[in-house]
Design a protein around this motif. Structure first.
Motif, short mmCIF file in Angstrom:
data_model
loop_
_atom_site.label_atom_id
_atom_site.label_comp_id
_atom_site.label_asym_id
_atom_site.label_seq_id
_atom_site.Cartn_x
_atom_site.Cartn_y
_atom_site.Cartn_z
N MET A 92 36.96 49.63 26.07
CA MET A 92 37.92 48.95 26.95
C MET A 92 38.31 49.89 28.09
SD MET A 92 41.55 47.22 25.92
CE MET A 92 42.47 46.29 27.14
N GLY A 93 38.18 49.40 29.34
CA GLY A 93 38.43 50.24 30.49
C GLY A 93 39.90 50.60 30.63
N ARG A 94 40.14 51.68 31.35
CA ARG A 94 41.51 52.14 31.55
C ARG A 94 42.23 51.18 32.49
NH1 ARG A 94 43.39 58.06 33.84
NH2 ARG A 94 45.65 57.70 33.64
N ALA A 95 43.51 50.94 32.21
CA ALA A 95 44.29 50.03 33.02
C ALA A 95 44.49 50.60 34.42
CB ALA A 95 45.65 49.77 32.37
N MET A 96 44.62 49.73 35.38
CA MET A 96 44.83 50.13 36.77
C MET A 96 46.17 50.86 36.90
SD MET A 96 44.69 47.62 40.08
CE MET A 96 43.21 46.87 39.44
N THR A 97 46.18 51.95 37.66
CA THR A 97 47.40 52.73 37.82
C THR A 97 48.43 51.94 38.62
OG1 THR A 97 46.66 53.79 39.85
CG2 THR A 97 46.07 54.85 37.78
N LEU A 98 49.69 52.35 38.49
CA LEU A 98 50.77 51.68 39.19
C LEU A 98 50.59 51.80 40.69
CD1 LEU A 98 53.50 50.23 39.21
CD2 LEU A 98 54.60 52.47 39.05
N ARG A 99 50.15 52.96 41.16
CA ARG A 99 49.95 53.15 42.60
C ARG A 99 48.90 52.19 43.14
NH1 ARG A 99 46.67 55.85 46.07
NH2 ARG A 99 47.66 56.68 47.98
N THR A 100 47.80 52.05 42.42
CA THR A 100 46.75 51.14 42.86
C THR A 100 47.25 49.70 42.85
OG1 THR A 100 45.08 52.64 41.96
CG2 THR A 100 44.39 50.38 42.41
N GLN A 101 47.98 49.33 41.79
CA GLN A 101 48.52 47.98 41.73
C GLN A 101 49.45 47.70 42.90
OE1 GLN A 101 49.99 46.68 37.82
NE2 GLN A 101 48.96 48.45 36.92
N LEU A 102 50.32 48.67 43.22
CA LEU A 102 51.25 48.46 44.33
C LEU A 102 50.52 48.33 45.66
CD1 LEU A 102 54.14 50.94 43.39
CD2 LEU A 102 54.19 48.46 43.31
N VAL A 103 49.50 49.18 45.88
CA VAL A 103 48.74 49.13 47.13
C VAL A 103 48.04 47.78 47.26
CG1 VAL A 103 46.80 50.10 48.40
CG2 VAL A 103 48.46 51.62 47.34
N LEU A 104 47.38 47.35 46.18
CA LEU A 104 46.66 46.08 46.24
C LEU A 104 47.61 44.90 46.42
CD1 LEU A 104 43.92 46.61 43.49
CD2 LEU A 104 43.66 46.75 45.97
N LEU A 105 48.73 44.93 45.69
CA LEU A 105 49.67 43.82 45.79
C LEU A 105 50.28 43.74 47.19
CD1 LEU A 105 51.23 41.55 44.40
CD2 LEU A 105 52.91 43.25 43.66
N GLN A 106 50.73 44.87 47.70
CA GLN A 106 51.32 44.87 49.04
C GLN A 106 50.28 44.52 50.10
OE1 GLN A 106 54.55 48.05 49.69
NE2 GLN A 106 53.30 48.93 48.09
N SER A 107 49.05 45.02 49.94
CA SER A 107 48.00 44.71 50.91
C SER A 107 47.68 43.23 50.89
CB SER A 107 46.75 45.54 50.61
OG SER A 107 47.02 46.92 50.71
N ALA A 108 47.62 42.63 49.69
CA ALA A 108 47.33 41.21 49.60
C ALA A 108 48.43 40.39 50.27
CB ALA A 108 47.17 40.80 48.14
N ILE A 109 49.68 40.75 49.98
CA ILE A 109 50.79 40.03 50.61
C ILE A 109 50.74 40.19 52.13
CG2 ILE A 109 53.31 39.95 50.83
CD1 ILE A 109 53.46 40.80 47.90
N MET A 110 50.49 41.43 52.57
CA MET A 110 50.44 41.70 54.01
C MET A 110 49.30 40.94 54.68
SD MET A 110 49.59 45.32 55.75
CE MET A 110 48.03 45.21 54.88
N LEU A 111 48.13 40.91 54.04
CA LEU A 111 46.99 40.21 54.63
C LEU A 111 47.25 38.71 54.72
CD1 LEU A 111 44.00 42.11 52.98
CD2 LEU A 111 44.78 42.24 55.35
N VAL A 112 47.89 38.16 53.69
CA VAL A 112 48.22 36.73 53.74
C VAL A 112 49.15 36.46 54.92
CG1 VAL A 112 49.45 34.89 52.54
CG2 VAL A 112 47.84 36.31 51.29
N VAL A 113 50.15 37.34 55.09
CA VAL A 113 51.09 37.15 56.19
C VAL A 113 50.38 37.32 57.53
CG1 VAL A 113 53.15 38.10 57.30
CG2 VAL A 113 53.06 37.87 54.81
N ILE A 114 49.52 38.34 57.65
CA ILE A 114 48.83 38.59 58.92
C ILE A 114 47.89 37.45 59.25
CG2 ILE A 114 47.10 40.06 60.01
CD1 ILE A 114 48.45 42.45 58.76
N VAL A 115 47.08 37.02 58.26
CA VAL A 115 46.14 35.93 58.51
C VAL A 115 46.89 34.65 58.87
CG1 VAL A 115 44.41 34.45 57.44
CG2 VAL A 115 44.31 36.91 57.10
#
Length: 535
Positions: A1-24
């Protein structure tokens, strides 16, 4: 079983996804608004050009000429070139062209209906003609008599509109792309900052720590209270709620001074030391320690222990030890008396032996309180016997008045209140009258308001000044000053609090013995006058 995604990565991806949705979403909306703005600008131009051509006198007069195109075609092309539109087509009411960008189309019927000539009103819309799909405006041409004689159609190809829109939209796209890149970088920085603020812990670690902390806090028997830098409670375990008498309440945000009879600053003045503090009628041992993180004081931790239970156990132990010592002294006393009697009888001194017996009387350290004191509550009787033995050790004569009367308590709780009040008042009087005399009076009366027990204790000590009659019952006063007649610790404070809780009073005045007289009235709750309480 792979290691869980780190909190930093989760925050970057979540904020980036929200930001991209807003920008698009913002980009699409901006592009649509820009396209509408461009189309509206062209429409205003086309309508203006069409009305200007339709109102030219030379154009209107040409409709009566044998060859209208000879006059209208040059005018239409000149205006078209100057106004930067794709075409200007002038037709009669049947739709026969008098002008066209392609001269070969002149004289032919228009590819679309002459809507303006038919309705006599402005028409705008997208239609497909010989030049292709275009965004056009059609206006009627009115003759000198006011009748519709034809129409002017001005249009721009949709392909030209699209090209103009694309020529501007790439700037918007570039700005949005730069904003997306900057947003991703800022998201990465924000994620790193958040992770530093939580000391690099992952969500699973935080969850485990919280579960462990809660289990530890609520599992220990000592009370634990955590206050912030402002002195407001932020954390309180179950044991602390029980000790503070606040079970079931939420104390978050409550000042420490509201639950303890002491201010936080005063507790921190003796940080690390065990201090006695009142919480209602309970005496607590409190230890206050500041919490320092990275050199900053962020709050205070208070550890609470119940001194009342400890003191009760110690008092019971002391009473048992005192009783043991008293019995031992009584044994020696009667042994000496028996030896004396034996010697006198051997010497034949019968009268002297009788005198020794008469002087001994009841004798012993455990003399009855009075011939018939009328105190029927066994626990109070036992307490007075123990207190008298202790008073005798200090050279104090502790006496119970002959008219003292007390029926049995209806419950153990009521008896406990009586013991608390009586014990503290007697201790206070004995301490204030070294080598003197203390009298105890107890009255158990039935009044219109119900059963009321009154306990009065007199001493021949130094008394209490009139100016201190109220403040002597304050906890702060008793911990700082100890004038004659004042209780050591929190005894008198507890007496007044118990009396007030029961609906009674606790007062101090002058005694006929020359010292202080403390009186406590303790009403007994209605329906609790049950003298047949099981023991």
């Amino acid at each position: 079983m792979g290691r869980a995604m780190t909190l930093r990565t989760q925050l970057v991806l979540l904020q980036s996804a929200i930001m991209l949705v807003v920008i698009v979403g913002s980009g699409v909306a901006a592009a649509w608004l820009q396209e509408r703005s461009l189309r509206d600008a062209y429409l205003e131009r086309m309508i203006g050009v069409a009305y200007s051509v339709a109102q030219l006198p030379s154009v209107i007069d040409a409709f009566d000429d044998p060859d209208p195109a000879a006059v209208i075609q040059p005018i239409a092309e000149t205006v078209r070139t100057a106004s930067d539109v794709t075409y200007i087509v002038v037709t009669d009411v049947q739709g026969i062209r008098f002008s066209h960008p392609n001269p070969d189309r002149i004289g032919e019927p228009a590819s679309t209906e002459p809507d303006a000539a038919i309705t006599g009103e402005l028409y705008t819309g997208t239609q497909t003609g010989t030049l292709g799909e275009s965004w056009r405006a059609k206006v009627p041409v009115f003759g000198a008599d006011g009748a519709v004689v034809g129409q002017v159609s001005v249009g721009v190809l949709e392909s030209e509109l699209q090209r103009d829109w694309l020529d501007n939209i790439w700037i918007l796209g570039l700005c949005l792309a730069i904003a997306a890149v900057v947003g991703v970088l800022l998201s990465s920085w924000a994620a790193s900052h958040v992770r530093r603020r939580i000391y690099g812990l992952e969500p699973e670690e935080i969850k485990s720590m919280l579960e462990t902390r809660n289990a530890t806090l609520h599992g220990i028997g000592e009370g634990l209270v955590v206050a912030d830098a402002r002195g407001l409670i932020t954390l309180c375990n179950d044991a602390a709620l029980r000790l503070l008498g606040r079970e079931g309440e939420e104390l978050a945000g409550v000042a420490v001074g509201e639950v303890l009879d002491a201010q936080l600053d005063a507790l921190l003045a003796d940080a690390g030391e065990q201090q006695l503090v009142l919480a209602g009628e309970r005496v607590l041992v409190v230890r206050a320690d500041p919490v320092v993180v990275d050199g900053r004081d962020i709050g205070t931790v208070l550890i609470l222990r119940d001194r009342t239970e400890i003191a009760t156990a110690l008092r019971e132990l002391a009473g048992a030890q005192g009783m043991t010592e008293t019995l031992r002294a009584q044994q020696h006393e009667f042994a000496n008396t028996l030896h004396t009697l034996g010697g006198l009888l051997e010497l034949g001194e019968t009268e002297a032996a009788v005198g020794v017996i008469q002087r001994a009387g009841a004798g012993g350290a455990l003399d009855p309180l009075e011939p018939d004191p009328g105190i029927l509550e066994p626990e109070v009787t036992a307490l007075l016997m123990a207190k008298r033995a202790r008073a005798r050790e200090q050279g104090v004569d502790l006496a119970v008045r002959a008219d003292a009367a007390l029926r049995q308590a209806p419950s153990a709780a009521v008896a406990g209140d009586w013991l608390t009040v009586l014990g503290n008042l007697v201790d206070n009087a004995v301490d204030a009258s070294p080598g003197g005399r203390v009298e105890v009076a107890i009255d158990d009366a039935a009044t219109d308001a119900g059963r009321v027990v009154t306990i009065a204790v007199d001493d021949d000590g130094g008394g209490v000044p009139q100016s201190l009659h109220d403040s002597i019952f304050d906890a702060a006063f008793s911990t700082k000053q100890r004038p004659a007649g004042a209780a050591r610790g929190y005894g008198l404070t507890l007496v007044r609090r118990v009396a007030e809780r029961l609906g009674g009073t606790a007062t101090v005045g002058a005694s006929r013995l020359g010292g202080a007289r403390f009186v406590a009235t303790l009403p007994v709750a209605a329906g609790g006058d049950d003298t047949g309480r099981a023991r």
